[in-house]
Design a protein around this motif. Structure first.
Motif, PDB file in Angstrom:
ATOM      1  N   LEU A   3       0.824  -1.205   0.000  1.00  0.00           N
ATOM      2  CA  LEU A   3       0.000   0.000   0.000  1.00  0.00           C
ATOM      3  C   LEU A   3       0.860   1.257   0.000  1.00  0.00           C
ATOM      4  N   ARG A   4       1.940   1.255   0.749  1.00  0.00           N
ATOM      5  CA  ARG A   4       2.818   2.428   0.753  1.00  0.00           C
ATOM      6  C   ARG A   4       3.403   2.660  -0.631  1.00  0.00           C
ATOM      7  N   THR A   5       3.756   1.575  -1.294  1.00  0.00           N
ATOM      8  CA  THR A   5       4.277   1.710  -2.657  1.00  0.00           C
ATOM      9  C   THR A   5       3.217   2.271  -3.591  1.00  0.00           C
ATOM     10  N   LEU A   6       1.991   1.778  -3.468  1.00  0.00           N
ATOM     11  CA  LEU A   6       0.904   2.282  -4.312  1.00  0.00           C
ATOM     12  C   LEU A   6       0.648   3.763  -4.064  1.00  0.00           C
ATOM     13  N   GLU A  29      -3.789   3.771   9.660  1.00  0.00           N
ATOM     14  CA  GLU A  29      -2.446   3.225   9.888  1.00  0.00           C
ATOM     15  C   GLU A  29      -1.510   3.612   8.755  1.00  0.00           C
ATOM     16  N   LEU A  30      -2.001   3.529   7.525  1.00  0.00           N
ATOM     17  CA  LEU A  30      -1.185   3.908   6.371  1.00  0.00           C
ATOM     18  C   LEU A  30      -0.830   5.385   6.422  1.00  0.00           C
ATOM     19  N   ALA A  31      -1.820   6.238   6.738  1.00  0.00           N
ATOM     20  CA  ALA A  31      -1.567   7.676   6.800  1.00  0.00           C
ATOM     21  C   ALA A  31      -0.560   8.012   7.881  1.00  0.00           C
ATOM     22  N   SER A  32      -0.645   7.339   9.034  1.00  0.00           N
ATOM     23  CA  SER A  32       0.289   7.633  10.123  1.00  0.00           C
ATOM     24  C   SER A  32       1.713   7.248   9.754  1.00  0.00           C
TER      25      SER A  32
END
Length: 791
Positions: A3-6, A29-32
């Motif tokens: 997800l971070r890569t996307l 969680e991804l945003a943090s």
């Protein structure tokens, strides 16, 4: 990692999945994890309670703190505010406003190159450039495999079940006797995290086998024995319904009644809405043919206990609130929808709404005795969604509570600079208000909103009607509020003499009311108007009278405005040192990148130009100009003339190249570096270099102009008093000045927002640096009557 890569490689990422699958938790969680990266800061916008897709731009603007300025509103205001800034915008639960979300995302992404958007929804937006990531359910164990067998780590769904079960039964563990049952529970719930969590919360009172039997029974009830329904929605519904069946009667009543509070609630709000019995007849009148029997009541004293029980069962969740000591809760959207259905089935929907409306209308009526409620009273932003829902409920009903509720929501929009929706609500209030008091209040607020939109003709018309309505009431407070609005309208039109007349009459009306804060607010407004007409001495006398009251009692925004007025008076008197002291006091309280920091920065620039500090004046003017550009605001014409004059005077003292370099350096100043330079921090590289060159640059001077200071650890804020040898930090200086005014440590703590012990520590350091022991000696030193500190 995927997800971070996307998110790094695309600018629009949509997390798609059914309700309860964990999209929100994954997005947060991804945003943090991305927050400190090159994507810029992350900002969450919760959309679950948004009723109308047309209000989506406004909801985003409120979350971002973007107001209507420069004639821009809606998407245009967002585009201008975001500009080229890097930001990650998280739009949560967008499925019910999917078309509006698609339009907003496409527009913002095409016009804001630094923006990335992360969306959670049950369906994709289907716009160009969108990357869709389908959020799957938790991993499940195969039917033939027992979790944890042969020492293996259990699968995700089982791990979540065990973790949540241990919050209710700390000694719960997987063992051969229950592992297969736990795995089967997770399989029956399709691995949906929310459903698994709801089931696991029952381990404290039921065995896993009992939980499984209960789920089997409920799945059969929901589908009439058929397994052909929409699977994951059925499983989540079964988990919620089964959790509801296990509640005791009081918990069921509170649970379903909470569903009308879409914006969340604290214990007091929940008790007001949920306590007591149903009111027979209300729902029957609203919806003829509903044959449900009203439920028994819940005592008010039991509501808090019930809230704790519902939180323990994951049927409500705790959320941040306005006050750290007051717990606030909300229901997740899927659970709230279920509760609303149960409320309707119980025949309590409208009765509960009536209690909620009474509570919100009562809060709206709490003006704390203020004459100028628009300035002194700000409705809680935490109640915004509840107010929106309440106004929507009453809009098409002949409900007298619509007027105070809509007025309260309009006032909140006004404070959040959402002026177009504020005026739309006020138009509705004016069309329905039968009471002159409500009508006058709406006209006064409409005046102030129109002033901020530079709609000068409408502002004056509203104000004059407000005064006419107020005079028929023969109520002093209403007349004063209307006259204050009229003075504001005159000020916006540049009609300063007429503004003085309105504010002076307002003051004559307010004084006999014996309300110190209202009197002080009116005195400040009159002082500002008098200053524009050149009556400096009269302005100074008014500010000397009202400033102590404003410092002690007024909201922060009113205090900073008053300090600016007092500083502008000092500038008009030629007292640049006194002006700088007041402007510095504002900067010690206001965030540097805010509207309230602009005027003191420009005031410091004017003072610097008056003392011959040409480069400092240009840097501060340039820094303030950049902030004005970023937040899209312009100063009043009379203040702008002073700033322009100071800039021209500073440029006359420097060679063109030197002046240009100073302006360029000022434009690069931001945040702590700008604060350090404005407050003359001695440990700042920028300040030390400036001190070495400032004052020596005449019109022929051509020395090196330092760039912005290097980032480094913060140090002391130097603030020089008459004859002062030691350097005090800005906070120490503020404490010392308040000591000189005769305040106690506790009063100083209240004024500065510190604890008394922290104030005592600052005062000890003042004593150490100055060599002075008593408060009287410090007061004499600070005021310049004892120029040499005893060492």
């Amino acid at each position: 990692m995927r997800l971070r890569t996307l998110l790094r490689s695309s600018r629009l990422l949509t997390l798609v999945g059914p309700g309860g699958v964990g999209k929100t938790r994954l997005a947060l969680e991804l945003a943090s994890r991305m927050r400190s990266g090159r994507l810029g800061r992350a900002q969450l916008v919760e959309l679950a309670s948004l009723r109308d897709g047309e209000l989506l731009p406004q909801a985003v603007a409120v979350a971002l703190g973007v107001g209507e300025r420069g004639g821009r509103a809606g998407i245009e205001a967002l585009v201008h505010a975001l500009g080229t800034r890097r930001m990650l915008l998280v739009l949560d639960n967008a499925e019910h406003v999917i078309e509006a979300g698609a339009l907003l995302a496409a527009t913002l992404l095409s016009r804001c190159p630094g923006l990335r958007i992360l969306i959670t929804s049950r369906e994709a937006l289907r716009v160009p450039g969108e990357v869709v990531f389908r959020v799957g359910v938790l991993a499940l164990a195969p039917d033939s495999e027992e979790p944890g067998a042969d020492g293996q780590q259990p699968v995700e769904a089982v791990r979540l079940f065990v973790a949540r079960a241990r919050t209710c039964a700390p000694d719960f563990t997987l063992r051969p006797g229950n592992a297969h049952t736990v795995a089967e529970i997770c399989r029956r719930l399709d691995g949906l995290p929310l459903a698994v969590e709801l089931a696991a919360r029952r381990v404290g009172s039921l065995t896993p086998a009992d939980i499984l039997r209960g789920l089997d029974d409920q799945l059969g009830l929901l589908t009439d024995g058929s397994r052909t329904g929409p699977g994951r929605h059925r499983e989540l519904g079964a988990a919620i319904d089964w959790s509801h069946r296990l509640l005791d009667p009081a918990e069921r009543i509170v649970f379903r009644r909470l569903s009308v509070l879409e914006g969340g609630f604290d214990a007091a709000g929940a008790a007001a809405v949920c306590a007591g019995g149903a009111e027979p007849g209300i729902d029957a009148v609203e919806e003829a043919g509903d044959g449900a029997t009203p439920a028994a009541g819940v005592p008010s004293g039991q509501v808090l206990r019930v809230l704790c029980a519902l939180e323990a069962k994951s049927l409500i969740v705790r959320v941040p609130g306005d006050e750290p000591d007051v717990a606030r809760f909300r229901q997740l959207s899927a659970i709230r929808a279920y509760g609303r259905n149960r409320l309707t089935e119980a025949g309590e929907l409208h009765a509960t709404w009536h209690r909620a409306l009474d509570r919100l209308a009562e809060q709206a009526a709490e003006d704390h005795g203020s004459v100028f409620a628009d300035a002194a009273v700000r409705p809680s932003a935490m109640e915004r969604e509840n107010l929106v829902a309440a106004v929507a409920y009453t809009t098409d009903r002949p409900d007298p509570r619509y007027v105070p509720l809509a007025l309260a929501l309009a006032r909140l929009h006004y404070h959040q600079e959402q002026l177009t929706p504020a005026r739309a609500l006020l138009a509705g209030v004016l069309a329905r208000a039968r009471d002159d008091g409500a009508r006058g209040a709406a006209l006064a607020l409409a005046t102030r909103s129109a002033c901020l939109q530079a709609d000068h003709g409408a502002a004056l018309a509203f104000a004059e009607e407000a005064v006419a309505v107020a005079r028929t009431q023969r109520r002093a407070s209403a007349t004063a509020n209307a006259l204050d609005a009229l003075g504001a309208a005159r000020l916006c039109r540049g009609e300063f003499a007429e503004a003085v007349t309105a504010f002076a009459e307002c003051l004559d009306v307010v004084r006999p009311l014996a309300r110190p804060l209202d009197t002080a607010l009116c005195q400040h407004h009159l002082a500002w108007a008098q200053l524009q007409t050149g009556r400096v001495a009269a302005s100074d006398a008014l500010m000397a009278e009202c400033l102590p009251t404003l410092r002690a009692e007024a909201p922060a925004g009113q205090v900073t405005a008053a300090l600016h007025t007092a500083g502008a008076i000092r500038l008009a008197q030629g007292d640049t040192g006194g002006a700088e002291e007041l402007f510095v006091e504002v900067l010690l309280q206001a965030p540097m990148e805010s509207y309230h920091s602009l005027y003191p920065l420009e005031g410091l620039a004017i003072a610097a130009a008056g003392r011959g500090e040409a480069e400092r004046a240009l840097r501060l003017c340039a820094a303030a100009s950049e902030i004005r550009r970023r937040i899209d605001t312009e100063p009043e014409a009379h203040w702008q003339r002073q700033v322009t004059t100071a800039t021209a005077r500073a440029r006359e003292r420097l060679r063109p190249a030197t002046a240009d370099r100073a302006v360029a350096a000022g434009r690069r100043l931001r945040g702590e570096r700008l604060t350090g330079y404005a407050l003359r921090r001695p440990d700042s590289t920028f300040v030390r270099r400036s001190a070495a060159t400032e004052g020596s640059h005449s019109s022929d001077a051509e020395g090196p102009v330092p760039g912005p200071p290097d980032e480094g650890p913060g140090g002391a804020d130097h603030y020089g008093y008459p004859g002062a040898g030691p350097a005090l930090t800005a906070r120490e200086a503020a404490v010392a000045r308040l000591v000189a005014e005769g305040l106690t440590n506790r009063q100083i703590a209240t004024h500065l927002g510190l604890s008394p012990s922290t104030v005592g520590g600052h005062l000890d350091r003042v004593r150490d640096k100055s060599g002075l022991r008593t408060r009287t000696q410090i007061a004499l030193w600070i005021t310049g009557r004892n120029p040499r500190p005893v060492r």
